[in-house]
Design an enzyme around this catalytic site. Sequence first.
Site: not given
Ligand code: NDP
Ligand code: 2IT
Length: 445
Positions: A125, A165
């Site tokens: 990561k 992420d």
């Molecule tokens: P994005 O950046 O697309 O979206 C993040 C969302 O979460 C936004 O709505 C943001 O709000 C909110 N957010 C982030 N930090 C905070 C905080 N500290 N407090 C409140 N709201 C918060 O990210 P993703 O959708 O990609 O990721 C969301 C989650 O999913 C994370 O935990 C990530 O690790 C996990 N994840 C993502 C994957 C991926 O493929 N993208 C795969 C597996 C897990 P704001 O815009 O106001 O900050």
């Molecule tokens: O938390 C996760 O699994 C991710 N942000 C996706 C990682 C990846 O390599 O696609």
Amino acid sequence: MSYTNEILKLVKDKNPGESEFHQAVDEILTSLTPVMERHPEYQKAKILERFVEPERVIIFRVPWLDDKGMPQINRGFRVEFNSAIGPYKGGLRFHPTVNLGILKFLGIEQVLKNSLTTLAMGGGKGGADFDPKGKSDNEIMHFCQSFMTELYRHIGPNTDIPAGDIGVGSKEIGYLFGQYKRIKNEFTGILTGKGLGWGGSLIRKEATGYGSVYFAQEMLATRNETLKDKVCVVSGSGNVAQYTVEKLNELGAKVVTLSDSSGFIYDADGISNEKLAFIFELKNVRKGRIKEYADKFGAVFYPSRKPWSIKCDAAFPSATQNELNENDAQLLLDNGCYLVSEGANMPTSKKGVDKFLDAKILFGPGKAANAGGVATSGLEMGQNSMRLSWSSEEIDTRLKKIMKDIHDTAYQASIEYGDKGNYVLGSNIAGFVKVADAMLDQGLV
Ligand code: NDP
Ligand code: 2IT
């Protein structure tokens, strides 16, 4: 003191202040206690001592010029946690809260998650304490170029393959890829989540959200139920949340909330696909605040609050770590919620998880429920190696099968270790054993 307790103490002593890392290790080790009793060979080879120590941590300065011509300095990281079963694989997070402890928690979770996908991927990561909010496209590009100017020497298609992420989407992946290609004069699959025209995979952007819903379907199937007509609350409004809503709508569920860091919206009529299109534009193009949804559709906006007080059948926390604490867990249970599928990584606090487990609801921990994203990254790597691309249908079919296999593997492990339906126990054990056996096979490294 048991072997696992000894290791937890060691981790806390050696890594002071890394609270999220302690929390993740605590949860993992609690699940692994019965495994250590059955497998003395792991202790003999000091597998846990090695498992909790990243193979390599890279920390670097990221200098860049803002639009006013002023120098800005951020801190960049890549935690290469474990390569026992494949090259390091895992996302990059750009958020002002990013620090080493958070990336180590995400890294160790990634090791187990990637193992569960059945694909050959180790765990890593990375990211930076860079805040993309309010930055121009030019500033984001300059930051990404500077970040890759250091990172390029540590990654490679057979070494370490980052992805997105929080705060890193297709735009950032594009700038990072362009800079890598320029420095190395090489067009290879060193990142996933790429654009469809230059090596990306269909369904990658949808995969985490879709996968989290597929996992929920599998959990419900153990009780002969489906998602049809279920009332769902979703938190976040970024990549994972958006495609969670899209898939839930397709399956006939009703989603009534979304959130961002400013608060949440409650739409009792449900967030239809037409309203979701507004969210796509609001969040992915205009980078606006969630309150605009309430203003446009007459929904309620609750500033500075999270959606867990809303009555629902199922919850999909899809924003960030520790966004759902024990009080929130109790509220959800009191209101009749009986399914939680974690789209985010470790969104539920330790005590919150314990509440869900005690209540014996269907609880899918992030490392299982959100593994569809990285699994599809694995499929992107495969397509890159073969220099061909599969159709959406092919990838979606594979994604569904992977999510079903993860579910079944975790479920079986929960039975084998005497706590049927405890997916926390099952995923930690199933994910770990594969990595631990590979470590044993490969000697003391
Ligand atoms: P994005 O950046 O697309 O979206 C993040 C969302 O979460 C936004 O709505 C943001 O709000 C909110 N957010 C982030 N930090 C905070 C905080 N500290 N407090 C409140 N709201 C918060 O990210 P993703 O959708 O990609 O990721 C969301 C989650 O999913 C994370 O935990 C990530 O690790 C996990 N994840 C993502 C994957 C991926 O493929 N993208 C795969 C597996 C897990 P704001 O815009 O106001 O900050
Ligand atoms: O938390 C996760 O699994 C991710 N942000 C996706 C990682 C990846 O390599 O696609």
